[in-house]
Design a protein around this motif. Structure first.
Motif, PDB file in Angstrom:
ATOM      1  N   ARG A   5       0.855  -1.195   0.000  1.00  0.00           N
ATOM      2  CA  ARG A   5       0.000   0.000   0.000  1.00  0.00           C
ATOM      3  C   ARG A   5       0.885   1.238   0.000  1.00  0.00           C
ATOM      4  O   ARG A   5       1.704   1.406   0.910  1.00  0.00           O
ATOM      5  N   GLY A  18     -11.737  -0.649  10.552  1.00  0.00           N
ATOM      6  CA  GLY A  18     -10.893   0.178  11.399  1.00  0.00           C
ATOM      7  C   GLY A  18     -11.397   1.610  11.363  1.00  0.00           C
ATOM      8  O   GLY A  18     -12.440   1.887  10.765  1.00  0.00           O
ATOM      9  N   PRO A  19     -10.692   2.521  12.026  1.00  0.00           N
ATOM     10  CA  PRO A  19      -9.519   2.243  12.838  1.00  0.00           C
ATOM     11  C   PRO A  19      -9.901   1.901  14.284  1.00  0.00           C
ATOM     12  O   PRO A  19     -10.913   2.375  14.794  1.00  0.00           O
ATOM     13  N   THR A  59      -4.762   7.069  13.822  1.00  0.00           N
ATOM     14  CA  THR A  59      -3.428   6.699  13.349  1.00  0.00           C
ATOM     15  C   THR A  59      -2.939   7.679  12.292  1.00  0.00           C
ATOM     16  O   THR A  59      -3.713   8.066  11.404  1.00  0.00           O
ATOM     17  N   THR A  64      -0.972   6.905  10.023  1.00  0.00           N
ATOM     18  CA  THR A  64      -0.776   6.172   8.764  1.00  0.00           C
ATOM     19  C   THR A  64      -1.957   6.365   7.821  1.00  0.00           C
ATOM     20  O   THR A  64      -1.806   6.267   6.608  1.00  0.00           O
ATOM     21  N   LYS A  65      -3.133   6.605   8.366  1.00  0.00           N
ATOM     22  CA  LYS A  65      -4.308   6.885   7.537  1.00  0.00           C
ATOM     23  C   LYS A  65      -5.091   8.002   8.217  1.00  0.00           C
ATOM     24  O   LYS A  65      -5.821   7.763   9.179  1.00  0.00           O
ATOM     25  N   CYS A  78      -9.596   8.675   7.726  1.00  0.00           N
ATOM     26  CA  CYS A  78     -10.622   7.748   8.205  1.00  0.00           C
ATOM     27  C   CYS A  78     -11.924   8.529   8.423  1.00  0.00           C
ATOM     28  O   CYS A  78     -11.928   9.764   8.454  1.00  0.00           O
ATOM     29  N   GLY A  81      -7.674  -3.156  11.938  1.00  0.00           N
ATOM     30  CA  GLY A  81      -6.421  -2.412  12.074  1.00  0.00           C
ATOM     31  C   GLY A  81      -6.685  -0.965  12.383  1.00  0.00           C
ATOM     32  O   GLY A  81      -7.804  -0.540  12.651  1.00  0.00           O
ATOM     33  N   GLY A  82      -5.600  -0.194  12.289  1.00  0.00           N
ATOM     34  CA  GLY A  82      -5.681   1.235  12.575  1.00  0.00           C
ATOM     35  C   GLY A  82      -5.176   1.510  13.980  1.00  0.00           C
ATOM     36  O   GLY A  82      -5.938   1.386  14.941  1.00  0.00           O
ATOM     37  N   GLY A  83      -3.903   1.810  14.094  1.00  0.00           N
ATOM     38  CA  GLY A  83      -3.309   2.084  15.397  1.00  0.00           C
ATOM     39  C   GLY A  83      -3.138   0.858  16.270  1.00  0.00           C
ATOM     40  O   GLY A  83      -2.911   0.977  17.483  1.00  0.00           O
ATOM     41  N   PHE A  99      -4.602  -6.200  11.366  1.00  0.00           N
ATOM     42  CA  PHE A  99      -3.605  -5.702  10.417  1.00  0.00           C
ATOM     43  C   PHE A  99      -2.855  -4.519  11.003  1.00  0.00           C
ATOM     44  O   PHE A  99      -3.419  -3.738  11.776  1.00  0.00           O
ATOM     45  N   VAL A 100      -1.575  -4.441  10.645  1.00  0.00           N
ATOM     46  CA  VAL A 100      -0.721  -3.353  11.142  1.00  0.00           C
ATOM     47  C   VAL A 100       0.166  -2.826  10.032  1.00  0.00           C
ATOM     48  O   VAL A 100       0.556  -3.558   9.123  1.00  0.00           O
ATOM     49  N   VAL A 101       0.485  -1.544  10.141  1.00  0.00           N
ATOM     50  CA  VAL A 101       1.553  -0.954   9.344  1.00  0.00           C
ATOM     51  C   VAL A 101       2.691  -0.614  10.302  1.00  0.00           C
ATOM     52  O   VAL A 101       3.713  -1.306  10.367  1.00  0.00           O
ATOM     53  N   SER A 102       2.499   0.460  11.092  1.00  0.00           N
ATOM     54  CA  SER A 102       3.638   1.015  11.819  1.00  0.00           C
ATOM     55  C   SER A 102       4.132   0.157  12.975  1.00  0.00           C
ATOM     56  O   SER A 102       5.307   0.267  13.341  1.00  0.00           O
TER      57      SER A 102
HETATM   58  C1  LIG Z   1      -4.559   1.036   5.911  1.00  0.00           C
HETATM   59  C2  LIG Z   1      -5.428   1.424   7.043  1.00  0.00           C
HETATM   60  N1  LIG Z   1      -6.791   1.268   7.011  1.00  0.00           N
HETATM   61  C3  LIG Z   1      -7.379   1.695   8.125  1.00  0.00           C
HETATM   62  C4  LIG Z   1      -8.832   1.691   8.357  1.00  0.00           C
HETATM   63  O1  LIG Z   1      -9.264   2.132   9.436  1.00  0.00           O
HETATM   64  O2  LIG Z   1      -9.526   1.229   7.468  1.00  0.00           O
HETATM   65  S1  LIG Z   1      -6.289   2.278   9.256  1.00  0.00           S
HETATM   66  C5  LIG Z   1      -4.991   1.956   8.224  1.00  0.00           C
HETATM   67  C6  LIG Z   1      -3.575   2.248   8.573  1.00  0.00           C
HETATM   68  C7  LIG Z   1      -3.071   1.355   9.670  1.00  0.00           C
HETATM   69  O3  LIG Z   1      -1.769   1.732   9.946  1.00  0.00           O
HETATM   70  P1  LIG Z   1      -1.148   1.654  11.412  1.00  0.00           P
HETATM   71  O4  LIG Z   1      -1.059   0.234  11.768  1.00  0.00           O
HETATM   72  O5  LIG Z   1       0.219   2.286  11.244  1.00  0.00           O
HETATM   73  O6  LIG Z   1      -2.016   2.463  12.300  1.00  0.00           O
END
Ligand SMILES: Cc1nc(C(=O)O)sc1CCOP(=O)(O)O
Ligand SMILES: Cc1ncc(COP(=O)(O)OP(=O)(O)O)c(N)n1
Ligand SMILES: [Mg+2]
Length: 229
Positions: free
Chosen positions: A40, A142-143, A147, A149-150, A153, A183-185, A203-206
């Protein structure tokens, strides 16, 4: 690839790794036991995304994980088709409520592809009861927390960010016809409570891509999740 697991789901792009190359971080997540990968990026060019998908597909093949770890791209049907055309095994796509329609993704990617859809913010019960999800394989929701990262939202009528409560996720897990990843934070300390809701994965990114030691962070997440499930 219809036999896939959304349990431990890593989302990553070049803007998430603090300037470090993406591929070693993907390798570390897979070695730790992550079961699903999503490429992504909101900044990479189409070419960069295609190359990253090709490199990730090759990495999974070298690791003997092509059939057990799913690889999808966020948003970009064109990029998935191009990477496939160039020989990469890309299993599908993840789209949101304002992206290309899932049924069009299904048409171009085929019956065996994975098509994931982000659940909308707002009234999920009504959405699930009324929707036709025959073209979709799983939901992302999410979230859990705000976060960076997004940042786009969903907001409520007063302009406040809508986050998913654990009660809402428990209800979603009960009524959803499809598996749900959340996911999301999300951080290690969230996983026990998330697992207790009955949702299928996180799911996680950071939490991985932003960690000083992504391998150690990924191993910790996998260990806590596996123990909690
Ligand atoms: C790609 C994505 N989708 C989200 C949703 O809420 O749908 S939050 C998100 C980013 C998640 O990144 P992190 O783990 O760094 O917070
Ligand atoms: C697994 C997963 N769940 C949700 C999302 C968010 O998708 P979307 O709402 O389309 O937002 P962007 O990621 O495109 O900014 C996701 N990517 N993955
Ligand atoms: Mg999207």
């Amino acid at each position: 690839m219809k036999d896939f697991s959304i349990e431990k789901y890593f989302v990553v792009g070049p803007e998430n790794t603090g300037g470090r190359p993406v591929l070693p971080i993907i390798r570390a997540a897979v070695e730790a036991g992550f079961t699903f990968l999503q490429i992504r990026s909101k900044t990479a060019s189409a070419r960069e995304l295609i190359v990253l998908l090709e490199d990730t597909s090759r990495l999974l093949r070298e690791m003997g994980k092509s059939d057990s770890v799913a690889l999808v791209a966020d948003d970009r049907l064109d990029v998935v088709l191009a990477a496939r055309e160039r020989g990469a095994k890309v299993d599908g796509i993840h789209v949101g409520q304002s992206d290309i329609y899932p049924e069009i993704c299904r048409k171009y990617l085929g019956d065996d592809a994975i098509v994931g859809l982000s659940a909308p913010t707002g009234d999920l019960v009504h959405y699930i009861e009324k929707g036709d999800f025959s073209q979709i394989d799983y939901f992302g929701a999410g979230p859990l927390h705000p976060t960076d990262t997004k940042r786009d939202c969903g907001l409520d009528a007063e302009g406040n960010l809508i986050v998913r409560t654990l009660d809402e996720l428990t209800h979603l897990a009960e009524i959803s016809p499809l598996r749900v990843t959340v996911g999301g934070g999300v951080k290690a300390e969230d996983l026990e409570a998330l697992a207790a809701t009955g949702i299928h994965g996180f799911f996680v990114v950071s939490a991985v891509a932003g960690a000083d030691d992504p391998g150690a962070a990924a191993r910790e997440l996998v260990e806590i999740w596996d123990h909690a499930r």
